[in-house]
Design an enzyme around this catalytic site. Structure first.
Site, PDB file in Angstrom:
ATOM      1  N   GLY A 222      -2.321   6.116  -4.614  1.00 50.00           N
ATOM      2  CA  GLY A 222      -1.439   5.035  -5.052  1.00 50.00           C
ATOM      3  C   GLY A 222      -1.751   3.846  -4.174  1.00 50.00           C
ATOM      4  O   GLY A 222      -1.465   3.861  -2.983  1.00 50.00           O
ATOM      5  N   HIS A 223      -2.423   2.842  -4.735  1.00 48.74           N
ATOM      6  CA  HIS A 223      -2.863   1.679  -3.959  1.00 48.74           C
ATOM      7  C   HIS A 223      -2.060   0.461  -4.401  1.00 48.74           C
ATOM      8  O   HIS A 223      -2.112   0.078  -5.569  1.00 48.74           O
ATOM      9  CB  HIS A 223      -4.369   1.438  -4.145  1.00 48.74           C
ATOM     10  CG  HIS A 223      -5.210   2.584  -3.662  1.00 48.74           C
ATOM     11  ND1 HIS A 223      -6.564   2.657  -3.838  1.00 48.74           N
ATOM     12  CD2 HIS A 223      -4.877   3.701  -2.969  1.00 48.74           C
ATOM     13  CE1 HIS A 223      -7.026   3.772  -3.295  1.00 48.74           C
ATOM     14  NE2 HIS A 223      -6.017   4.422  -2.766  1.00 48.74           N
TER      15      HIS A 223
ATOM     16  N   GLN B 282      -7.278   8.091  -0.385  1.00 47.45           N
ATOM     17  CA  GLN B 282      -6.771   8.990   0.654  1.00 47.45           C
ATOM     18  C   GLN B 282      -7.211   8.477   2.041  1.00 47.45           C
ATOM     19  O   GLN B 282      -7.391   7.278   2.210  1.00 47.45           O
ATOM     20  CB  GLN B 282      -7.225  10.445   0.420  1.00 47.45           C
ATOM     21  CG  GLN B 282      -6.526  11.134  -0.750  1.00 47.45           C
ATOM     22  CD  GLN B 282      -7.095  10.786  -2.105  1.00 47.45           C
ATOM     23  OE1 GLN B 282      -8.286  10.879  -2.343  1.00 47.45           O
ATOM     24  NE2 GLN B 282      -6.256  10.386  -3.023  1.00 47.45           N
TER      25      GLN B 282
ATOM     26  N   ASP C 136      -2.600   5.915   2.646  1.00 45.60           N
ATOM     27  CA  ASP C 136      -1.558   4.875   2.594  1.00 45.60           C
ATOM     28  C   ASP C 136      -1.651   3.875   3.741  1.00 45.60           C
ATOM     29  O   ASP C 136      -0.643   3.339   4.211  1.00 45.60           O
ATOM     30  CB  ASP C 136      -0.150   5.520   2.570  1.00 45.60           C
ATOM     31  CG  ASP C 136       0.000   6.497   1.427  1.00 45.60           C
ATOM     32  OD1 ASP C 136      -0.568   6.242   0.358  1.00 45.60           O
ATOM     33  OD2 ASP C 136       0.692   7.518   1.610  1.00 45.60           O
TER      34      ASP C 136
ATOM     35  N   LYS D  82      -4.940   0.269   1.976  1.00 45.94           N
ATOM     36  CA  LYS D  82      -6.288   0.018   1.443  1.00 45.94           C
ATOM     37  C   LYS D  82      -6.240  -0.912   0.237  1.00 45.94           C
ATOM     38  O   LYS D  82      -7.069  -1.812   0.103  1.00 45.94           O
ATOM     39  CB  LYS D  82      -6.958   1.351   1.043  1.00 45.94           C
ATOM     40  CG  LYS D  82      -7.147   2.314   2.202  1.00 45.94           C
ATOM     41  CD  LYS D  82      -7.722   3.644   1.745  1.00 45.94           C
ATOM     42  CE  LYS D  82      -6.808   4.464   0.881  1.00 45.94           C
ATOM     43  NZ  LYS D  82      -5.597   4.991   1.546  1.00 45.94           N
TER      44      LYS D  82
END
Ligand code: GDP
Ligand code: IMO
Ligand code: MG
Length: 420
Positions: free
Chosen positions: A39-40, A221, A12, A15
């Site tokens: 989750g991007h 990650q 988080d 990215k």
């Protein structure tokens, strides 16, 4: 120039936003590990896109996005993501999305197993319960079902039967829960296979002819969630570090020219595990509130703390990082006195080497004056307050690594180039 983007903390780091920015001058964006535990987020005006499987380059016209063999795919989630993008006016087809035939498929029993394992553990990991770990376990155990198996009815039926033979007795006898129906799973997944078939290919072959194109590798990650180099066992089940990029994408012929490390201006972590600079006080609460530190996948509150330079230095070495990008500097605007961790102590003694275990580490802080000014609308490096530049300068000096951009807001254009 081929570039890799890797998170230097526990995920988080921002990215998604950085991939969306850096891919402007790339042709192909590739995810090489993880699954929909990621989750991007990319914010464009009043629209917020959260990508779990599709690379964050998909919003830019003319880019090809690829999901490599090292990724584990929950087909339902992938299809939902494709449909969501199509609805949002981002047309997804086999022209801009390619999926490796060798990527493994997350099955219903993987998700259930993830939950059961977690429930039965004394030492919880706090997984996203998306079935990621159990899917990688089956891959290594040679029981996995790959995308190529999914699109071949005979292979799929055979492998599913074999798996259910094992899983049904395991789930029934050991966990005492209902068994899985072959026909239900077969029908559900055969329907997914029909939708995804056009995207599935041999990525190696597909990209070999395009090896002169410009590639961006999208890490998911972060370094300290790597299954070997992270804070084991509080890690994910894949290799998140740069060394996995060629392997997990299936593109050994792409030389990566620059390894870009992304770090948040402070530190966060979701789930269990050691976190030396964690703040359980008002400052931690402030980071969470202002930084909207809630998981993009599970919505869980993220644990927050000061920037840990010792951790970042280790990430620099592990990933062979050449340059860095700092995100969320704007979140620190109002803090009068900032702290950064520059040494670790254990049992009152200063450590000379990076410890094998981050539990019971006492951080040694250096204080840095804050800037007390809103920087979100600044777009040139020399506009930044002197104290903000000092903060950036201290990170560069400690890590002997240049910072090329500083992100100052969630919007796409809230980014400042720093001449390196
Ligand atoms: P990722 O998993 O590394 O892509 O990061 P996430 O998307 O899970 O979390 C990063 C969050 O911070 C997202 O909500 C982004 O919109 C947001 N974000 C990224 N960069 C910045 C920044 O510079 N400032 C602020 N305020 N928010 C940012
Ligand atoms: P992005 O790509 C933050 C964490 C989980 C848990 C551990 C293991 O958005 O940075 P898993 O479900 O992978 O078996 O969970 O890893 N985790 C993440 N934390 N960002 C992520 O992805 C994460 N993906 C997994 O919270 O602690
Ligand atoms: Mg995330």
């Amino acid at each position: 120039m081929n570039t890799l983007v890797v998170g230097m903390q526990w995920g988080d780091e921002g990215k998604g936003k950085i991939i969306d920015y850096l891919c402007r001058d790339k042709d192909i964006v590739v995810r090489f590990q993880g699954g929909n535990n990621a989750g991007h987020t990319v914010v464009v005006g009043d629209r917020k896109f959260i990508f779990h499987l599709i690379p964050s380059g998909i919003l830019r016209k003319g880019k090809i996005c690829a999901i490599g063999n090292g990724v584990v795919i929950d087909p339902k989630v992938l299809i939902e993501e494709i449909q969501y993008l199509n609805k949002a006016g981002i047309k997804i087809s086999s022209k801009n999305l390619r999926i490796s035939a060798f990527a493994h498929v997350i099955m219903p029993y993987h998700r259930i197993m993830d939950g059961l394992r977690e429930q039965n553990r004394v030492q919880k990991i706090g997984t996203t319960q998306r079935g990621i770990g159990p899917c990688y376990v089956d891959k290594a155990a040679r029981s996995g079902i790959r995308m190529v198996d999914l699109i071949s009815p005979e292979a799929f039926a055979l492998k599913l039967k074999d798996n259910l033979h094992e899983k049904n007795s395991l789930f029934g006898d050991v966990y005492g829960i209902n068994t899985f129906s072959f026909q239900d799973i077969y029908n559900e997944y055969a329907a997914y296979a029909r939708i995804l078939a056009p995207y599935i290919c041999d990525l190696t072959e597909f990209f070999y002819d395009q090896r002169k194109k410009k590639y961006l590798f999208e890490g998911a990650q972060g370094t300290f969630l790597d299954v070997d180099f992270g804070t084991y066992p509080f890690v994910t089940s894949s290799h998140t570090v740069s060394g996995n990029a060629n392997l997990g994408s299936g593109l050994p012929f792409i030389k990566i020219d620059e390894m870009v490390g992304i770090a948040k201006a402070y530190t966060t972590r979701v789930g269990e595990g050691p976190f030396p600079t964690e703040l359980v006080d008002d400052v931690g609460g402030f980071f969470r509130k202002k930084g909207k530190e809630f998981g993009a996948t599970t919505g869980r509150p993220r644990r927050c703390g000061w920037l840990d330079l010792v951790l970042l230095k280790r990430a620099k070495i592990i990933n062979n990082i050449n340059r860095m990008i700092i995100t969320k500097l704007d979140i620190l605007d109002e803090i009068a006195e900032l702290q950064v961790c520059v040494k670790y102590k254990q049992g009152g003694r200063l450590l000379k080497s990076f410890p094998f275990d981050l539990a019971r580490i006492e951080p040694v802080y250096e204080k840095i004056k804050g800037w007390g000014k809103n920087i979100e609308n600044m777009r040139r490096y020399n506009q930044l307050p002197r104290e903000a530049k000092n903060y950036i300068g201290r990170i560069e000096e400690f890590l002997s690594c240049k910072i090329s951009y500083v992100s100052v807001g969630e919007q796409r254009d809230a980014i400042i180039k720093k001449t390196v």
